[in-house]
Structure formats: structure tokens, C-alpha cells
Scaffold this active site. Sequence first.
Site, PDB file in Angstrom:
ATOM      1  N   GLU A  76      38.560 118.274  22.389  1.00 61.07           N
ATOM      2  CA  GLU A  76      37.734 118.716  21.255  1.00 61.07           C
ATOM      3  C   GLU A  76      37.404 117.569  20.297  1.00 61.07           C
ATOM      4  O   GLU A  76      36.366 117.608  19.615  1.00 61.07           O
ATOM      5  CB  GLU A  76      38.459 119.841  20.497  1.00 61.07           C
ATOM      6  CG  GLU A  76      38.616 121.110  21.322  1.00 61.07           C
ATOM      7  CD  GLU A  76      39.514 122.147  20.673  1.00 61.07           C
ATOM      8  OE1 GLU A  76      39.126 123.319  20.602  1.00 61.07           O
ATOM      9  OE2 GLU A  76      40.642 121.785  20.229  1.00 61.07           O
TER      10      GLU A  76
ATOM     11  N   ASP B 215      35.049 131.067  26.011  1.00 54.05           N
ATOM     12  CA  ASP B 215      35.452 132.189  26.886  1.00 54.05           C
ATOM     13  C   ASP B 215      35.408 133.473  26.065  1.00 54.05           C
ATOM     14  O   ASP B 215      35.192 133.428  24.855  1.00 54.05           O
ATOM     15  CB  ASP B 215      36.876 131.953  27.420  1.00 54.05           C
ATOM     16  CG  ASP B 215      37.882 131.820  26.291  1.00 54.05           C
ATOM     17  OD1 ASP B 215      38.116 130.683  25.841  1.00 54.05           O
ATOM     18  OD2 ASP B 215      38.380 132.848  25.811  1.00 54.05           O
TER      19      ASP B 215
HETATM   20  O1  OS5 Z   1      44.031 125.094  21.175  1.00 54.49           O
HETATM   21  C1  OS5 Z   1      44.091 126.284  21.917  1.00 54.49           C
HETATM   22  C2  OS5 Z   1      43.286 127.341  21.243  1.00 54.49           C
HETATM   23  N1  OS5 Z   1      41.934 126.970  21.574  1.00 54.49           N
HETATM   24  C3  OS5 Z   1      40.898 127.962  21.249  1.00 54.49           C
HETATM   25  C4  OS5 Z   1      40.720 129.092  22.246  1.00 54.49           C
HETATM   26  C5  OS5 Z   1      41.505 130.224  22.363  1.00 54.49           C
HETATM   27  N2  OS5 Z   1      42.635 130.619  21.724  1.00 54.49           N
HETATM   28  C6  OS5 Z   1      43.173 131.815  22.070  1.00 54.49           C
HETATM   29  N3  OS5 Z   1      42.670 132.616  23.032  1.00 54.49           N
HETATM   30  C7  OS5 Z   1      41.528 132.252  23.662  1.00 54.49           C
HETATM   31  N4  OS5 Z   1      41.009 133.069  24.612  1.00 54.49           N
HETATM   32  C8  OS5 Z   1      40.914 131.025  23.347  1.00 54.49           C
HETATM   33  N5  OS5 Z   1      39.813 130.393  23.799  1.00 54.49           N
HETATM   34  C9  OS5 Z   1      39.689 129.209  23.132  1.00 54.49           C
HETATM   35  C10 OS5 Z   1      41.950 126.436  22.907  1.00 54.49           C
HETATM   36  C11 OS5 Z   1      43.388 126.131  23.243  1.00 54.49           C
HETATM   37  C12 OS5 Z   1      43.875 127.124  24.272  1.00 54.49           C
HETATM   38  S1  OS5 Z   1      45.384 126.718  25.052  1.00 54.49           S
HETATM   39  C13 OS5 Z   1      44.775 125.819  26.410  1.00 54.49           C
HETATM   40  C14 OS5 Z   1      45.835 125.099  27.194  1.00 54.49           C
HETATM   41  C15 OS5 Z   1      45.192 124.369  28.337  1.00 54.49           C
HETATM   42  C16 OS5 Z   1      46.088 123.393  29.025  1.00 54.49           C
HETATM   43  N6  OS5 Z   1      47.345 123.551  29.318  1.00 54.49           N
HETATM   44  N7  OS5 Z   1      47.793 122.497  29.962  1.00 54.49           N
HETATM   45  N8  OS5 Z   1      46.792 121.653  30.074  1.00 54.49           N
HETATM   46  C17 OS5 Z   1      45.716 122.162  29.513  1.00 54.49           C
HETATM   47  C18 OS5 Z   1      46.921 120.359  30.791  1.00 54.49           C
HETATM   48  C19 OS5 Z   1      47.548 119.286  29.949  1.00 54.49           C
HETATM   49  C20 OS5 Z   1      48.667 118.622  30.404  1.00 54.49           C
HETATM   50  C21 OS5 Z   1      49.230 117.605  29.630  1.00 54.49           C
HETATM   51  C22 OS5 Z   1      48.669 117.240  28.408  1.00 54.49           C
HETATM   52  C23 OS5 Z   1      47.564 117.894  27.981  1.00 54.49           C
HETATM   53  C24 OS5 Z   1      46.986 118.915  28.756  1.00 54.49           C
END
Ligand code: OS5
Length: 229
Positions: free
Chosen positions: A12, A196
Amino acid sequence: MKVAILSAMREEITPFLQKYPHHTQKEIGGNTYFLVNAGGYELILAYSKIGKVHAALSASTMILHFGAEKLIFSGVAGGLNPSLKVGDLIIANKLCQYDVDITAFGHPLGFIPESSVYIEANLTLNALAHEVAREKGITLQEGIIASGDSFIANREKKQWLIDTFGADAVEMEGASVANVCHLLRVPFCILRSISDSADGEADVSFDEFLESSAKVSADFVEAMLQKGL
Ligand code: OS5
């Protein structure tokens, strides 16, 4: 003017780092803060990592350590209001923490004594955002953003957020940033582009649209900066 631009995820904040490649950086509390002079602003850029605690730490650091006078959060969100589609923009008029629950003491969901269920965003910054949207012919919706420490990917939980808080979008940081800014009297704006629909397909949609929606939000923030905060 010192302006903080905060995101949760690296993806982001990356569009901003691409816009402003000539930054210096400082590490505090496990986060990197990128400092850049651009367009008459002293910008402080950072991604906090996911969730309300991380976001509150970063917002506090940007204000108390770096002296940010205004804060803009830029990122993605899950759409709850059916009018919000992937890539659409929303700014919060107010935010709540949907996972605060002391109802055992007779309080409404989301309520904290000596605080309130909803924290209101800054009217002037939101008005500026609407002015930018009007000038550029961009649709910008204003509504309630609900924050909590869960990724919502479930139709029933989504409906509960709509019914309980009147929420239009859900994410995991905005209300904590709003709280910090409110308590430290720093005007803030929470801007999100939809990645989403917080339903059963949310994880797939999120992975597909994180980058493009993050850029939509970042481009809009850049236009706000150009217009003048
Ligand atoms: O910051 C979190 C909230 N954001 C907004 C969002 C959201 N929140 C709640 N419910 C929804 N349906 C939402 N849609 C958008 C986005 C973010 C969501 S948590 C995403 C986690 C994704 C992830 N997990 N592991 N990785 C990516 C890989 C990784 C590995 C190591 C270091 C960094 C990333």
C-alpha cells in the site's frame, strides 16, 4: 507542513515510494519511516504492518516523534455497501472498532468509557477529498469504516457489520489511527480503495486487486497533496 502518509502493508505504501524515490529513512520500533520533501511538504511515509496495534504505534510515532501536523491513511478495504466495487474509493466520515465488546457491563458494542463508539474524521480534509474527486471526475463515496483485527471473508460476519454498525467498508487499522489522531488533535483522513467484498471470495479478490487498488488510493492522495492540504 509535515504530513504523514500511513499504510498498513508494504504494497500500500509502495506506490508512494515510487512517486518519491529520493527519500531518507529512519527505523523506530520495528518500522521504517521514509522522509521526503516534495511539493512544499515534508512527507513522512510508512507502512505499519497489519492490525490496530501496529497502526496505532506508527500513527503515534509519526505525530509525537516526527511532528506530523496532518495524517492521511491510504490503502485498501473490504467493501460492505453493495454500491462499492473493486477499485472504488471511500473516505471515512466516522470509524468504529467493531471488535471492542464490553457489553457485559451494559455498554453498546464498540463503546469504550470516556471515548465513544464512533470517531469522526476531519471535515476539512474530507471536503478537500470531495473537491479533488469532483475536479477529476472520480466517484468518491463517504461512509462508515469499521476496523477490527480480523480479515472478513464471510457473508454472515459482513452482514453483522452492516446491521450492527451501519458500516460501508471494513479494514483492520483505520479506527485505531483515527483514535490516535483524535486524542493528539491531528486532523486525519482515512482513504481506502476496495480490494474485495469481505465475502467468501475475499481472499482471492484481495490477492488479485491489492496492488491495483492500493495505487488507486495512492494516486488520489497525490492529487489531494497537489490541490493543497
Ligand atoms: O491490513 C489488512 C487490512 N487491509 C484492508 C482489508 C480488509 N480488512 C478486513 N477484511 C477485509 N475483507 C479486507 N479487505 C481489505 C488489508 C490487510 C488484510 S490482511 C492480509 C494478509 C495478507 C498476507 N498474509 N501473509 N502475506 C500476505 C505474505 C507475507 C509474508 C511475509 C511478509 C509479508 C507478507
